[in-house]
Scaffold this active site. Structure first.
Site, PDB file in Angstrom:
ATOM      1  N   ASN A  48       0.819  -1.210   0.000  1.00  0.00           N
ATOM      2  CA  ASN A  48       0.000   0.000   0.000  1.00  0.00           C
ATOM      3  C   ASN A  48       0.852   1.259   0.000  1.00  0.00           C
ATOM      4  O   ASN A  48       0.569   2.234  -0.712  1.00  0.00           O
ATOM      5  CB  ASN A  48      -0.927   0.006   1.213  1.00  0.00           C
ATOM      6  CG  ASN A  48      -2.086  -0.967   1.091  1.00  0.00           C
ATOM      7  OD1 ASN A  48      -2.290  -1.572   0.035  1.00  0.00           O
ATOM      8  ND2 ASN A  48      -2.837  -1.134   2.159  1.00  0.00           N
ATOM      9  N   ARG A 377     -10.427  -4.821 -14.348  1.00  0.00           N
ATOM     10  CA  ARG A 377      -9.278  -5.633 -13.946  1.00  0.00           C
ATOM     11  C   ARG A 377      -9.707  -7.103 -14.007  1.00  0.00           C
ATOM     12  O   ARG A 377     -10.676  -7.483 -13.366  1.00  0.00           O
ATOM     13  CB  ARG A 377      -8.827  -5.305 -12.515  1.00  0.00           C
ATOM     14  CG  ARG A 377      -8.371  -3.873 -12.293  1.00  0.00           C
ATOM     15  CD  ARG A 377      -7.803  -3.716 -10.890  1.00  0.00           C
ATOM     16  NE  ARG A 377      -7.695  -2.328 -10.485  1.00  0.00           N
ATOM     17  CZ  ARG A 377      -6.658  -1.543 -10.752  1.00  0.00           C
ATOM     18  NH1 ARG A 377      -5.644  -2.026 -11.425  1.00  0.00           N
ATOM     19  NH2 ARG A 377      -6.640  -0.294 -10.341  1.00  0.00           N
ATOM     20  N   ARG A 407      -4.958   1.449 -13.417  1.00  0.00           N
ATOM     21  CA  ARG A 407      -3.581   1.649 -12.955  1.00  0.00           C
ATOM     22  C   ARG A 407      -2.905   0.350 -12.533  1.00  0.00           C
ATOM     23  O   ARG A 407      -3.456  -0.427 -11.752  1.00  0.00           O
ATOM     24  CB  ARG A 407      -3.564   2.659 -11.798  1.00  0.00           C
ATOM     25  CG  ARG A 407      -2.151   3.002 -11.320  1.00  0.00           C
ATOM     26  CD  ARG A 407      -2.176   4.013 -10.201  1.00  0.00           C
ATOM     27  NE  ARG A 407      -2.578   5.311 -10.693  1.00  0.00           N
ATOM     28  CZ  ARG A 407      -3.445   6.111 -10.061  1.00  0.00           C
ATOM     29  NH1 ARG A 407      -4.021   5.703  -8.946  1.00  0.00           N
ATOM     30  NH2 ARG A 407      -3.735   7.288 -10.555  1.00  0.00           N
ATOM     31  N   HIS A 437     -15.235   2.521 -15.269  1.00  0.00           N
ATOM     32  CA  HIS A 437     -15.081   1.800 -14.004  1.00  0.00           C
ATOM     33  C   HIS A 437     -16.337   1.014 -13.643  1.00  0.00           C
ATOM     34  O   HIS A 437     -16.332   0.211 -12.715  1.00  0.00           O
ATOM     35  CB  HIS A 437     -14.744   2.805 -12.892  1.00  0.00           C
ATOM     36  CG  HIS A 437     -14.278   2.192 -11.620  1.00  0.00           C
ATOM     37  ND1 HIS A 437     -15.008   2.252 -10.450  1.00  0.00           N
ATOM     38  CD2 HIS A 437     -13.156   1.501 -11.314  1.00  0.00           C
ATOM     39  CE1 HIS A 437     -14.350   1.634  -9.483  1.00  0.00           C
ATOM     40  NE2 HIS A 437     -13.228   1.164  -9.979  1.00  0.00           N
ATOM     41  N   TYR A 470     -11.873 -10.173  -1.790  1.00  0.00           N
ATOM     42  CA  TYR A 470     -12.611  -8.928  -1.566  1.00  0.00           C
ATOM     43  C   TYR A 470     -14.073  -9.246  -1.264  1.00  0.00           C
ATOM     44  O   TYR A 470     -14.626 -10.198  -1.811  1.00  0.00           O
ATOM     45  CB  TYR A 470     -12.590  -8.030  -2.805  1.00  0.00           C
ATOM     46  CG  TYR A 470     -11.245  -7.513  -3.249  1.00  0.00           C
ATOM     47  CD1 TYR A 470     -10.062  -7.866  -2.607  1.00  0.00           C
ATOM     48  CD2 TYR A 470     -11.159  -6.652  -4.341  1.00  0.00           C
ATOM     49  CE1 TYR A 470      -8.842  -7.380  -3.033  1.00  0.00           C
ATOM     50  CE2 TYR A 470      -9.942  -6.160  -4.781  1.00  0.00           C
ATOM     51  CZ  TYR A 470      -8.783  -6.531  -4.127  1.00  0.00           C
ATOM     52  OH  TYR A 470      -7.578  -6.051  -4.554  1.00  0.00           O
ATOM     53  N   ARG A 566     -14.186   2.143   4.438  1.00  0.00           N
ATOM     54  CA  ARG A 566     -13.000   1.339   4.737  1.00  0.00           C
ATOM     55  C   ARG A 566     -11.735   2.170   4.819  1.00  0.00           C
ATOM     56  O   ARG A 566     -10.926   2.013   5.711  1.00  0.00           O
ATOM     57  CB  ARG A 566     -12.814   0.272   3.659  1.00  0.00           C
ATOM     58  CG  ARG A 566     -11.670  -0.695   3.935  1.00  0.00           C
ATOM     59  CD  ARG A 566     -11.256  -1.435   2.679  1.00  0.00           C
ATOM     60  NE  ARG A 566     -10.506  -0.605   1.759  1.00  0.00           N
ATOM     61  CZ  ARG A 566     -10.583  -0.667   0.438  1.00  0.00           C
ATOM     62  NH1 ARG A 566     -11.424  -1.511  -0.122  1.00  0.00           N
ATOM     63  NH2 ARG A 566      -9.855   0.119  -0.339  1.00  0.00           N
ATOM     64  N   HIS A 594     -14.953  -4.149   0.044  1.00  0.00           N
ATOM     65  CA  HIS A 594     -14.889  -3.479  -1.256  1.00  0.00           C
ATOM     66  C   HIS A 594     -16.253  -3.104  -1.820  1.00  0.00           C
ATOM     67  O   HIS A 594     -16.338  -2.326  -2.774  1.00  0.00           O
ATOM     68  CB  HIS A 594     -14.159  -4.400  -2.255  1.00  0.00           C
ATOM     69  CG  HIS A 594     -13.749  -3.738  -3.526  1.00  0.00           C
ATOM     70  ND1 HIS A 594     -14.384  -3.959  -4.726  1.00  0.00           N
ATOM     71  CD2 HIS A 594     -12.751  -2.860  -3.784  1.00  0.00           C
ATOM     72  CE1 HIS A 594     -13.803  -3.247  -5.675  1.00  0.00           C
ATOM     73  NE2 HIS A 594     -12.805  -2.570  -5.135  1.00  0.00           N
TER      74      HIS A 594
END
Length: 697
Positions: A48, A377, A407, A437, A470, A566, A594
């Site tokens: 992270n 993704r 990314r 997205h 997740y 979160r 998530h």
């Protein structure tokens, strides 16, 4: 505006992010967590930090270099924030390595030992000597730095050795300098030989092995010092989408530039030789964000290391076997089920295989005319790609919106895009200036004399690997209005289609921001008129100033607001006259929270929405995002159950204080851990026997 001082009303996004990673670090420090899970959390903190510094801190440094001095809405200038972040990151790194030493001692007691090279037995040293000659030495490339050989390219986030040398048999000491990249395709921790019946498992770091054999690479020279260093570069892409003739080629070009991004952080081994540090700082112009590390660089390796042991069940969480949704077990025909009712699936407690099977069935069904999907993704070996390719090969219209700008997944998505195109799929790279997205799939099927639409809406990516790690929600539906909106959304992404009046969807960047504002204001009106008024919002991050101000106004109108955030939260709860009716809690546990879920009481007629969007400025203004209502009564009640479990959690939740700090609740109630409760799917999903709404015709 409803505030006088930015610092009194808002928390800074980047400082809030540091606090989130403190909560992750706290899981690594918690002795109640299994030991290997603690090690994994420590690795997550390291990963992270890498992303935060390579993107967020890099952006702040760009602003400073550009002479930007304007304060953000939380009251910070770039230079002031940079100084504060340097101190906060330094503190969390110090805590991180103190935790690493504690975990290492505990691992030693369990017989898992990271051995110093000097402590190897003769037999172990002989084995490592052979390993070095056969495996490591052939792939090493020492790179000298002198007048004829300029400083070589140092790749971001790779570990290197800085080597200070002198010539042997020279009277006057003159320093020479070289660097050496640690091979990333070899194990970081090399297992040492042990007796067959031994429970002890010993390892040595690859960098220690290379350091011990450094003389084999520089004959005629004497190594004075061999120290580790690691560079972090600016990894954000700057893409001219409007000027690009081919977006795919433009992104490939920018990916090559990323390798030479501006230095942002330099990590060096504690006690590094002064000459080596001087050389590195001169090359990278690294005056700020230089950290001396008291331990092995890059603790991210712990995630893989801790997951590589078998037969040590007591040191890990018990494995979770996702339950296949009972609604789909009753029949092999997904379409028949969805004609009768919607199906809600909660990952990772319920299996992502249900979605894979849904797409597989659609790819093989002769009545399916078209499949349309967004991909943000995907995993490295996704069965979805195979199913989509098969569908295109059988003559179906297959359209895939591949987001090339996801990314750190850019290269993988480029590869998938090319593979899909070769299979005959229509591949679209989204809209100029926006990331796509939204997580949505549309299947169009010929049924008699009509076409019926089947839709999947997700809060997470179409990735079967992260679906095991997740918490996310999948909604399968054949609702007529949702199907109409799904068709319109894909038409807007892939073609020239004017903005429309949506039947069910709220879509960013067109309508989502204003729609949220209206939903929040509606709760204020209900409260003002004495009707039930409450907002429950679960998301990853909350940083949009307008949304925060709207929530503050709703608070002052009497609306009860519970936020489950979160990570980053710029809203300051519990401030008298501003936010005393707002609570903010963060859940950090075994799985990454998530899902994005939004609940509005609506005067006693609750509405529930699933979304791909957090309440961040980028989600509301610079991305194609989707928020979809849950129309089906049973599915809506199941989502509310999920929210209620999160609100009950008093074991892994932390409450945000007005100061910006977080504290664990001490409510005196029986312990309740929401993720453990969710593993019992029967208890929350099938306990209520509410009828589904007949809205599929």
């Amino acid at each position: 505006m409803i505030h006088n001082s930015p610092s009194a009303a808002y928390l800074n996004r980047d400082l809030s992010w540091i606090e989130f990673n403190r909560r992750v670090l706290r899981e690594a420090q918690d002795p109640n967590n299994p030991l290997m899970e603690r090690a994994k959390f420590l690795g997550i903190v390291s990963s992270n930090l890498d992303e935060f510094i390579s993107v967020r801190v890099a952006g702040i440094q760009d602003q400073i270099r550009a002479g930007y001095t304007k304060k953000d809405f939380t009251g910070y200038t770039p230079s002031g924030l940079h100084q504060r972040l340097f101190k906060r990151v330094g503190k969390i790194v110090s805590d991180q390595y103190r935790t690493f030493r504690d975990i290492s001692r505990s691992l030693n007691k369990e017989g898992i030992i990271l051995v110093d090279y000097e402590d190897l037995t003769h037999a172990q040293e002989a084995a490592i000597e052979q390993y070095y000659r056969d495996i490591i030495f052939p792939v090493l490339t020492p790179m000298a730095v002198d007048q004829s050989r300029p400083f070589p390219l140092v790749h971001s986030l790779f570990i290197y050795l800085a080597v200070v040398l002198t010539k042997k048999h020279k009277e006057h000491e003159e320093f020479f300098f070289a660097i050496l990249q640690i091979p990333s395709n070899l194990p970081r921790c090399i297992p040492l030989p042990h007796r067959a019946n031994s429970k002890r498992r010993q390892f040595v770091y690859i960098e220690d092995v290379i350091r011990a054999h450094i003389g084999t690479l520089f004959s005629g020279y004497h190594p004075v010092a061999v120290n580790e260093f690691r560079l972090t570069r600016n990894s954000d892409l700057s893409i001219d989408e409007e000027g690009a003739e081919d977006l795919l080629e433009e992104i490939e070009k920018e990916l090559r530039k990323r390798r030479r991004g501006a230095p942002v952080r330099l990590e060096v081994q504690k006690g590094i030789h002064p000459y080596a540090l001087e050389q590195l700082q001169a090359e990278f112009e690294a005056e700020h964000f230089v950290y001396e590390i008291d331990g092995p660089l890059d603790l991210g390796f712990l995630r893989q290391f801790a997951g590589g042991f078998k037969g040590l069940s007591s040191l890990n969480y018990p494995p979770v076997e996702p339950v296949y949704p009972a609604e789909f077990e009753e029949t092999e025909d997904f379409f028949q089920v969805l004609r009768e009712r919607d199906v809600l699936v909660y990952h990772p407690y319920e299996s992502f295989e249900s979605f894979v099977d849904f797409i597989t069935q659609a790819s093989e069904d002769d009545q399916v005319m078209a499949i349309k999907m967004t991909l943000y993704r995907v995993s490295g070996n996704s069965p979805l790609i195979t199913a989509l390719a098969r569908a295109a090969g059988s003559g179906k219209q297959v359209t895939v919106v591949v987001e090339l700008k996801a990314r750190f997944d850019e290269e993988r998505n480029i590869a998938w895009a090319r593979k899909l195109e070769q299979a005959g799929c229509h591949v679209v790279y989204g809209l100029v200036g926006l990331k796509t997205h939204a997580k949505i799939t549309l299947i169009v099927r010929q049924e008699g004399n009509e076409l019926r639409r089947y839709v999947h809406i997700g809060t997470g990516n179409y990735n079967e690997n992260t679906a095991k790690l997740y918490t996310d929600i999948s909604l399968f539906t054949a609702h007529y209005e949702i199907g109409l909106d799904a068709s319109e959304l894909f038409n807007q992404i892939t073609g020239y289609s004017a903005n429309c009046e949506w039947n069910s969807f709220f879509v960013a960047p067109v309508s989502l921001s204003n729609s949220l504002k209206k939903l929040i204001q509606r709760e204020s009106e209900h409260a003002a008129n004495g009707r039930p008024a409450r907002i429950i919002a679960k998301m990853n991050s909350l940083s949009n100033q307008q949304v925060i101000d709207d929530l503050y106004e709703a608070d002052q109108s009497g609306v009860s607001i519970d936020l489950i955030v979160r990570g980053v939260c710029c809203l300051r709860p519990g401030v008298p006259g501003l936010s005393e009716r707002i609570t903010v809690r963060s859940i950090v546990d075994r799985f990454l929270e998530h899902s994005r879920i939004y609940y509005f009481e609506n005067g006693g007629d609750p509405e529930v929405y699933l979304s791909s969007a957090d309440w961040m400025t980028r989600n509301l203004t610079r991305r194609v995002e989707l928020m979809c209502p849950v129309r089906d009564t049973t599915a809506r009640e199941q989502v509310i159950q999920i929210l209620e479990m999160s609100l009950r959690d008093n074991q892994k939740s932390s409450f945000l204080l007005p100061s910006g700090n977080y504290e664990r609740p001490n409510d005196g109630k029986a312990p309740f851990r929401s993720q453990f409760a969710a593993m019992n799917v029967e208890s929350w999903k099938y306990a209520q026997a509410l009828p589904s709404d007949p809205k599929h015709s």
